[in-house]
Design an enzyme around this catalytic site. Structure first.
Site, PDB file in Angstrom:
ATOM      1  N   LYS A 157       4.412   1.073   9.425  1.00 24.11           N
ATOM      2  CA  LYS A 157       4.582   2.300   8.654  1.00 24.11           C
ATOM      3  C   LYS A 157       4.050   3.504   9.416  1.00 24.11           C
ATOM      4  O   LYS A 157       4.600   4.587   9.348  1.00 24.11           O
ATOM      5  CB  LYS A 157       3.840   2.170   7.315  1.00 24.11           C
ATOM      6  CG  LYS A 157       4.638   1.404   6.286  1.00 24.11           C
ATOM      7  CD  LYS A 157       3.942   1.435   4.933  1.00 24.11           C
ATOM      8  CE  LYS A 157       3.175   0.163   4.718  1.00 24.11           C
ATOM      9  NZ  LYS A 157       2.431   0.117   3.471  1.00 24.11           N
ATOM     10  N   GLU A 172       0.871  -1.169   0.000  1.00 18.29           N
ATOM     11  CA  GLU A 172       0.000   0.000   0.000  1.00 18.29           C
ATOM     12  C   GLU A 172       0.913   1.226   0.000  1.00 18.29           C
ATOM     13  O   GLU A 172       1.781   1.342   0.870  1.00 18.29           O
ATOM     14  CB  GLU A 172      -0.877  -0.015   1.260  1.00 18.29           C
ATOM     15  CG  GLU A 172      -1.901   1.086   1.232  1.00 18.29           C
ATOM     16  CD  GLU A 172      -2.768   1.135   2.485  1.00 18.29           C
ATOM     17  OE1 GLU A 172      -2.678   0.205   3.317  1.00 18.29           O
ATOM     18  OE2 GLU A 172      -3.516   2.111   2.625  1.00 18.29           O
ATOM     19  N   ARG A 187       4.863 -12.657  10.204  1.00 13.84           N
ATOM     20  CA  ARG A 187       5.575 -11.417   9.924  1.00 13.84           C
ATOM     21  C   ARG A 187       6.992 -11.497  10.452  1.00 13.84           C
ATOM     22  O   ARG A 187       7.242 -12.128  11.483  1.00 13.84           O
ATOM     23  CB  ARG A 187       4.928 -10.252  10.668  1.00 13.84           C
ATOM     24  CG  ARG A 187       3.613  -9.798  10.199  1.00 13.84           C
ATOM     25  CD  ARG A 187       3.065  -8.764  11.175  1.00 13.84           C
ATOM     26  NE  ARG A 187       3.663  -7.451  10.951  1.00 13.84           N
ATOM     27  CZ  ARG A 187       3.181  -6.584  10.061  1.00 13.84           C
ATOM     28  NH1 ARG A 187       2.130  -6.883   9.332  1.00 13.84           N
ATOM     29  NH2 ARG A 187       3.747  -5.411   9.895  1.00 13.84           N
TER      30      ARG A 187
HETATM   31  P1  ATP Z   1       2.360  -1.703   7.900  1.00 13.70           P
HETATM   32  O1  ATP Z   1       1.554  -2.284   9.020  1.00 13.70           O
HETATM   33  O2  ATP Z   1       3.759  -1.372   8.248  1.00 13.70           O
HETATM   34  O3  ATP Z   1       1.656  -0.572   7.196  1.00 13.70           O
HETATM   35  P2  ATP Z   1       1.329  -3.429   5.955  1.00 13.70           P
HETATM   36  O4  ATP Z   1       1.267  -4.888   6.055  1.00 13.70           O
HETATM   37  O5  ATP Z   1       0.035  -2.742   6.141  1.00 13.70           O
HETATM   38  O6  ATP Z   1       2.483  -2.893   6.869  1.00 13.70           O
HETATM   39  P3  ATP Z   1       1.529  -3.320   3.135  1.00 13.70           P
HETATM   40  O7  ATP Z   1       2.012  -2.239   2.261  1.00 13.70           O
HETATM   41  O8  ATP Z   1       0.101  -3.699   3.074  1.00 13.70           O
HETATM   42  O9  ATP Z   1       1.929  -2.922   4.602  1.00 13.70           O
HETATM   43  O10 ATP Z   1       2.437  -4.608   2.949  1.00 13.70           O
HETATM   44  C1  ATP Z   1       2.720  -5.180   1.715  1.00 13.70           C
HETATM   45  C2  ATP Z   1       3.077  -6.612   1.936  1.00 13.70           C
HETATM   46  O11 ATP Z   1       4.177  -6.733   2.827  1.00 13.70           O
HETATM   47  C3  ATP Z   1       1.927  -7.381   2.530  1.00 13.70           C
HETATM   48  O12 ATP Z   1       1.773  -8.584   1.816  1.00 13.70           O
HETATM   49  C4  ATP Z   1       2.351  -7.620   3.947  1.00 13.70           C
HETATM   50  O13 ATP Z   1       1.826  -8.818   4.436  1.00 13.70           O
HETATM   51  C5  ATP Z   1       3.871  -7.658   3.831  1.00 13.70           C
HETATM   52  N1  ATP Z   1       4.490  -7.290   5.094  1.00 13.70           N
HETATM   53  C6  ATP Z   1       4.311  -6.141   5.786  1.00 13.70           C
HETATM   54  N2  ATP Z   1       5.004  -6.173   6.942  1.00 13.70           N
HETATM   55  C7  ATP Z   1       5.639  -7.363   6.979  1.00 13.70           C
HETATM   56  C8  ATP Z   1       6.527  -7.992   7.917  1.00 13.70           C
HETATM   57  N3  ATP Z   1       6.880  -7.400   9.067  1.00 13.70           N
HETATM   58  N4  ATP Z   1       6.999  -9.220   7.631  1.00 13.70           N
HETATM   59  C9  ATP Z   1       6.657  -9.816   6.476  1.00 13.70           C
HETATM   60  N5  ATP Z   1       5.836  -9.290   5.556  1.00 13.70           N
HETATM   61  C10 ATP Z   1       5.325  -8.071   5.791  1.00 13.70           C
HETATM   62 MG    MG Z   2      -1.538  -3.720   4.636  1.00 19.26          MG
END
Ligand code: ATP
Ligand code: MG
Length: 553
Positions: free
Chosen positions: A275, A39, A265
């Protein structure tokens, strides 16, 4: 040892690959197709690196494809700055999405058609309850939800209202479109989830075209299906969303049914991987932007001097698990040390200089010493380092009243200058007012030149140095973890001492040939990188990537 290491590196197997192996063997899937779906609401962090590595390397392993898809369904938080940074980070990690860069927003027309189809099938309805009422009606984990009074609207009425929602006839928050599933489901995600909401907000891709936006849970499986994704890898928090993911595909009778697979994760000690939290550090100016070398972002790690190889090695060696766990940050540090160890020159840098005059060395004489670039890797060759009458040594390498086990320089004692001669301290010069030591007078023994085969006597200590006339001034930034555990609560809090700036450092002159971003080992100090942001023609700035000592076992 080497071949053993190779084996570890090539063994990319994990439980996800077992699932894929089975799908391929059974012919359910012919060509593996994955995607990385960020995102664009912030910069990517180390956790995303893990997802990128997993998505792309899985496709690579099976000769398949991996798409980069921006999940841009929430225009309020998103920005093109983030889109660009994400592309740069994925590319820097060494992955290529070819011509498969997509945006969920490109599917808004089709997603809208899917929503219409759900309504026509009696599987979606427009709800006028307020957000608060929807929450109330949802029930709890132990109590079933309650059906909305609008749940049994006719298909015609739902179609009419949804079209008018799209046409901008209603204000934000006044109505939503919900999937009609089961308000009594033990899985809360199945209790008639909202799939479209009204938001009169400009979108970075579609501008003002839409004032209704699809929710992630609806857009994601359908975007996967549209792109022909076979395996949709995501993190564990989506496990409970999987029934919903599958429900949309079934309800819409989609032929291509991507399989959602969840893994734990990546969590790293002393690092925050959210983020939202990282954005607040940037906004509150606690750090110098998203690429501050202390940040756990990919851009921060890059600026700090981390390599894509070290990060990918870390992702692979920490494995792919179904269970949550925290990886110690020292393992990440171990990975960068291992990567740089044999690749980078080992040079001399004095971080806290103390002047040394070698009184019996001819004035004006400069001797070029032949020095190995990397003692552990002879293939890296040698370089020339100038030696002269006035040099600088590390202040902590001299003690006026040393304890017994101090083997470096002290009055009347001899020490080896790395790659050069033995010197003996004859006199200590102090500032008359403050008493601070400002200079040492030493003598050298010409017989003891390094590499000359001298075997007359031995000294216990070897110290590094830089010729005063030739050394290059630099600023060196030493970092400690940005987050530390609060002793009382155990929670991560900002470390007030995460940055130490040393402004009077002196680097051996070979550094003049280096470029921004180049990495080095400074003997005895660790691995350093020329800062890409603050280094100018007038000012050389280094980031310490990591110290030499590993606390990781
Ligand atoms: P945040 O909570 O930091 O905003 P998010 O999961 O909402 O992270 P996205 O941009 O939706 O952020 O993430 C893109 C991809 O990266 C998703 O498939 C998510 O599952 C993966 N991802 C995010 N954080 C992690 C992590 N700590 N370990 C492994 N994969 C991750
Ligand atoms: Mg997300």
């Amino acid at each position: 040892m080497e071949s053993n290491k190779k084996q570890i590196n090539e063994d990319h197997s994990n439980f996800i690959h077992d699932i894929i192996d089975k799908d391929l063997a059974e012919g359910v899937v012919k060509k593996v197709h994955t995607r990385f779906p960020p995102e664009p609401n912030g910069y990517l962090h180390i956790g995303h690196a893990k997802a990128i590595w997993l998505d792309f390397s899985t496709a690579e392993k099976y000769g398949g494809l991996c798409n980069l898809r921006f999940d841009d369904t929430n225009p309020t938080a998103e920005d093109v700055e983030y889109v660009e940074s994400i592309k740069e980070d994925v590319r820097w990690l060494g992955y290529d999405w070819g011509d498969r860069l997509y945006y969920a927003s490109w599917y808004f027309d089709q997603l809208y058609e899917y929503a219409i189809e759900l309504i026509k099938k009696g599987k979606a309805y427009v709800d006028d309850l307020t957000a608060e009422e929807i929450r109330e009606y949802r029930g709890t984990l132990t109590e079933p939800g309650k059906e909305s009074t609008y749940r049994n609207r006719s298909v015609e009425e739902n179609l009419d209202l949804f079209i008018r929602m799209k046409n901008g006839e209603f204000p934000d928050g006044s109505r939503v479109l919900r999937a009609k599933i089961d308000m009594a489901s033990p899985n809360m995600n199945m209790r008639d989830p909202v799939i479209y909401r009204i938001a009169h907000v400009k979108h970075h891709n579609t501008g003002d075209k839409w004032c209704i936006y699809p929710m992630y849970d609806f857009a994601h499986p359908l975007s996967d299906a549209i792109e022909g994704i076979t395996h949709s890898i995501c993190t564990l928090e989506f496990e409970d969303h999987r029934p919903l993911y599958n429900w949309f595909l079934e309800a819409l009778e989609i032929e291509n049914r991507p399989k959602q697979i969840e893994f734990a994760r990546l969590e790293v000690s002393n690092m925050v991987t959210s983020k939202r939290k990282l954005r607040s550090l940037v906004e509150e100016k606690i750090v110098d932007g998203w690429d501050d070398p202390r940040m756990p972002t990919i851009s921060g790690l890059r600026r700090r001097g981390y390599t894509p190889e070290a990060i990918k090695d870390f992702c692979q060696k920490t494995g792919v698990a179904k269970n949550k766990g925290v990886v110690d940050i020292s393992f990440l540090e171990h990975c960068i040390r291992e990567d740089l160890k044999l690749k980078k020159p080992r040079i001399m840098a004095v971080l806290d200089p103390l002047k040394v005059v070698i009184t019996n060395y001819p004035e004006g004489q400069v001797e070029m010493l032949d020095v190995e670039n990397n003692a552990e890797n002879p293939e890296m060759g040698t370089r020339q380092v100038p030696f002269s009458r006035v040099i600088y040594i590390e202040r902590e390498d001299f003690m006026e009243d040393p304890p017994k086990k101090f083997f470096r320089l002290s009055p009347g004692k001899e020490v080896r200058l790395k790659n050069a001669y033995f010197i003996k301290c004859e006199k200590v010069i102090k500032d008359e007012k403050t008493g601070e030591i400002i200079e040492l007078h030493c003598t050298y023994d010409p017989e003891t030149k390094s590499g000359s085969g001298f075997s007359g006597r031995k000294v216990k200590g070897t110290i590094h140095w830089v010729s005063a006339e030739h050394g290059v001034p630099a600023e060196v930034r030493l970092y400690d973890h940005l987050f530390i555990e609060d002793e009382q609560t155990g929670e991560l809090v900002i470390n007030p001492d995460s940055l130490k700036v040393l402004k009077n450092c002196l680097i051996e002159p070979s550094i003049k040939e280096a470029k921004k971003g180049d990495q080095f080992q400074f003997l005895r100090h660790g691995y350093f990188c020329i800062d890409t942001k603050d280094t100018t023609d007038e000012k050389l700035v280094f980031n310490r990537i990591v110290s030499l000592k590993s606390s990781w076992k």
